[in-house]
Write a protein that holds these residues in place. Structure first.
Motif, mmCIF file in Angstrom:
data_model
loop_
_atom_site.group_PDB
_atom_site.id
_atom_site.type_symbol
_atom_site.label_atom_id
_atom_site.label_comp_id
_atom_site.label_asym_id
_atom_site.label_seq_id
_atom_site.Cartn_x
_atom_site.Cartn_y
_atom_site.Cartn_z
ATOM 1 N N UNK A 226 -8.612 -12.340 -12.474
ATOM 2 C CA UNK A 226 -7.924 -13.254 -11.551
ATOM 3 C C UNK A 226 -6.460 -12.831 -11.365
ATOM 4 N N UNK A 227 -5.830 -12.446 -12.483
ATOM 5 C CA UNK A 227 -4.439 -11.988 -12.452
ATOM 6 C C UNK A 227 -4.323 -10.701 -11.612
ATOM 7 N N UNK A 228 -5.289 -9.817 -11.824
ATOM 8 C CA UNK A 228 -5.342 -8.558 -11.055
ATOM 9 C C UNK A 228 -5.491 -8.855 -9.563
ATOM 10 N N UNK A 229 -6.380 -9.796 -9.225
ATOM 11 C CA UNK A 229 -6.637 -10.141 -7.826
ATOM 12 C C UNK A 229 -5.403 -10.702 -7.126
ATOM 13 N N UNK A 230 -4.590 -11.428 -7.878
ATOM 14 C CA UNK A 230 -3.356 -11.985 -7.289
ATOM 15 C C UNK A 230 -2.449 -10.840 -6.830
ATOM 16 N N UNK A 231 -2.389 -9.806 -7.649
ATOM 17 C CA UNK A 231 -1.573 -8.631 -7.299
ATOM 18 C C UNK A 231 -2.162 -7.903 -6.087
ATOM 19 N N UNK A 232 -3.485 -7.827 -6.034
ATOM 20 C CA UNK A 232 -4.165 -7.175 -4.908
ATOM 21 C C UNK A 232 -3.864 -7.934 -3.617
ATOM 22 N N UNK A 233 -3.962 -9.260 -3.677
ATOM 23 C CA UNK A 233 -3.723 -10.088 -2.481
ATOM 24 C C UNK A 233 -2.275 -9.962 -1.989
ATOM 25 N N UNK A 234 -1.355 -9.734 -2.911
ATOM 26 C CA UNK A 234 0.066 -9.600 -2.542
ATOM 27 C C UNK A 234 0.399 -8.191 -2.032
ATOM 28 N N UNK A 235 -0.493 -7.252 -2.285
ATOM 29 C CA UNK A 235 -0.233 -5.848 -1.979
ATOM 30 C C UNK A 235 -0.124 -5.590 -0.467
ATOM 31 N N UNK A 236 0.875 -4.824 -0.104
ATOM 32 C CA UNK A 236 1.077 -4.452 1.306
ATOM 33 C C UNK A 236 0.422 -3.098 1.554
ATOM 34 N N UNK A 237 -0.566 -3.069 2.436
ATOM 35 C CA UNK A 237 -1.254 -1.801 2.701
ATOM 36 C C UNK A 237 -0.455 -0.915 3.662
ATOM 37 N N UNK A 238 -0.701 0.372 3.551
ATOM 38 C CA UNK A 238 -0.087 1.364 4.434
ATOM 39 C C UNK A 238 -1.076 1.615 5.583
ATOM 40 N N UNK A 239 -0.709 1.280 6.825
ATOM 41 C CA UNK A 239 -1.635 1.426 7.961
ATOM 42 C C UNK A 239 -2.179 2.842 8.121
ATOM 43 N N UNK A 240 -1.354 3.819 7.790
ATOM 44 C CA UNK A 240 -1.777 5.222 7.889
ATOM 45 C C UNK A 240 -2.915 5.503 6.904
ATOM 46 N N UNK A 241 -2.750 5.009 5.691
ATOM 47 C CA UNK A 241 -3.790 5.195 4.669
ATOM 48 C C UNK A 241 -5.040 4.398 5.033
ATOM 49 N N UNK A 242 -4.838 3.211 5.598
ATOM 50 C CA UNK A 242 -5.970 2.355 5.996
ATOM 51 C C UNK A 242 -6.889 3.071 6.967
ATOM 52 N N UNK A 243 -6.294 3.827 7.869
ATOM 53 C CA UNK A 243 -7.077 4.555 8.882
ATOM 54 C C UNK A 243 -7.953 5.646 8.261
ATOM 55 N N UNK A 244 -7.516 6.144 7.096
ATOM 56 C CA UNK A 244 -8.244 7.239 6.441
ATOM 57 C C UNK A 244 -9.375 6.736 5.526
ATOM 58 N N UNK A 245 -9.385 5.425 5.265
ATOM 59 C CA UNK A 245 -10.438 4.857 4.401
ATOM 60 C C UNK A 245 -11.566 4.358 5.299
ATOM 61 N N UNK A 246 -12.782 4.775 5.002
ATOM 62 C CA UNK A 246 -13.912 4.378 5.858
ATOM 63 C C UNK A 246 -14.196 2.882 5.754
ATOM 64 N N UNK A 247 -14.785 2.377 6.823
ATOM 65 C CA UNK A 247 -15.146 0.950 6.874
ATOM 66 C C UNK A 247 -16.123 0.610 5.744
ATOM 67 N N UNK A 248 -17.071 1.518 5.507
ATOM 68 C CA UNK A 248 -18.059 1.309 4.435
ATOM 69 C C UNK A 248 -17.394 1.151 3.073
ATOM 70 N N UNK A 249 -16.409 2.018 2.806
ATOM 71 C CA UNK A 249 -15.692 1.969 1.526
ATOM 72 C C UNK A 249 -14.968 0.631 1.355
ATOM 73 N N UNK A 250 -14.301 0.203 2.421
ATOM 74 C CA UNK A 250 -13.560 -1.066 2.371
ATOM 75 C C UNK A 250 -14.498 -2.243 2.133
#
Length: 202
Positions: free
Chosen positions: A75-99
Motif C-alpha cells: 500500500x505504501x509502495x502504491x502511494x508512491x506509484x500514484x504520486x509518480x510523474x511519468x515521462x511522456x517520451x518514455x510512455x510512448x516507448x512502453x507498449x499498451x500490453x505492458x502497461x
C-alpha cells in the motif's frame, strides 16, 4: 500481516499467467478495466485511476528505483506509484500490453495485501482465463461483496470454481451471484440471470 515477499510472489505468478494467456490488447484492456473496477470498489484505488496510466506509472517508477521490496507494505509502495510523474517520451516507448498487464498485476497485488484471507492469486488466474465473465460491472459488485464479507466472497469463488461442495453454501453463492446479475442488469429475467451465473462456473 502478509509480507512484501509474499505479495511479490503473487505479482510474479499473475505476470506469468497473463503472459501465458496471451490475450489480445482488447481482451487485456477489458480485464484491466475489470481489475481496476475491483480495486475502486474496495477503496484501494482512486476513482479517477485508469488501468493503462497505473501500469505506465508502475513501470516508470520501477525504472526510477521505486520498487515494492523497498517499502514496508504494498500500500505504501502504491502511494508512491500514484504520486509518480511519468515521462511522456518514455510512455510512448512502453507498449499498451505492458502497461495493461502491469496495471492488472499491481491492482491484484494490492488486493492480496488488503485481503490476505481471500485467494486473490487463484481468483486473478481464474479471471484471466474467463475474461468474458469478469467484466468491470461484475468486478465492481464482487468488490462490494468482498468488502462486505470475505467469507461470502470465498464461498462464491468456491462455487464458481467448483471446489465448494456444501449444498447450503452453494445455494447462498448462487443467490449472491444472481443478485449481482440483477444489480448490473435490472431488466434481466430470473432465468437469464441464472444462466449467466451458471456460465461463470468451471
Amino acid at each position: 500481516m502478509i509480507t512484501i515477499a509474499a505479495i511479490l510472489t503473487v505479482a510474479t505468478t499473475i505476470g506469468k499467467a497473463l503472459a501465458v494467456a496471451g490475450l489480445a490488447v482488447e481482451g487485456l484492456k477489458a480485464l484491466g478495466n475489470a481489475f481496476v473496477a475491483l480495486g475502486k470498489a474496495l477503496g484501494l484505488i482512486k476513482p479517477e485511476t485508469n488501468v493503462e496510466d497505473l501500469g505506465d506509472k508502475a513501470i516508470q517508477a520501477e525504472e526510477a528505483g521505486i520498487k515494492p521490496e523497498n517499502f514496508s507494505s504494498y500500500e505504501e509502495y502504491m502511494k508512491k506509484v500514484e504520486e509518480f510523474e511519468t515521462d511522456p517520451e518514455k510512455s510512448r516507448k512502453i507498449s499498451e500490453n505492458e502497461k495493461l498487464a502491469k496495471g492488472i498485476e499491481v491492482t491484484a497485488s494490492l488486493t492480496a495485501e488488503k485481503y490476505p484471507d481471500f485467494p486473490v492469486e487463484a481468483f486473478t488466474k481464474y479471471a484471466i482465463s474467463n475474461p468474458q465473465y469478469f467484466t468491470a460491472d461484475r468486478m465492481t459488485e464482487f468488490g462490494k461483496l468482498l468488502k462486505g464479507s470475505v467469507d461470502m466472497a470465498k464461498t462464491v469463488f468456491g462455487y464458481i470454481t467448483g471446489s465448494e461442495r456444501n449444498t447450503e453454501k452453494m445455494s447462498a453463492a448462487r443467490e449472491a451471484l444472481t443478485k449481482i446479475e440483477k444489480t448490473i442488469n435490472p431488466n434481466i429475467t430470473d432465468a437469464d440471470a441464472l444462466k449467466n451465473v451458471l456460465s461463470s462456473r468451471k
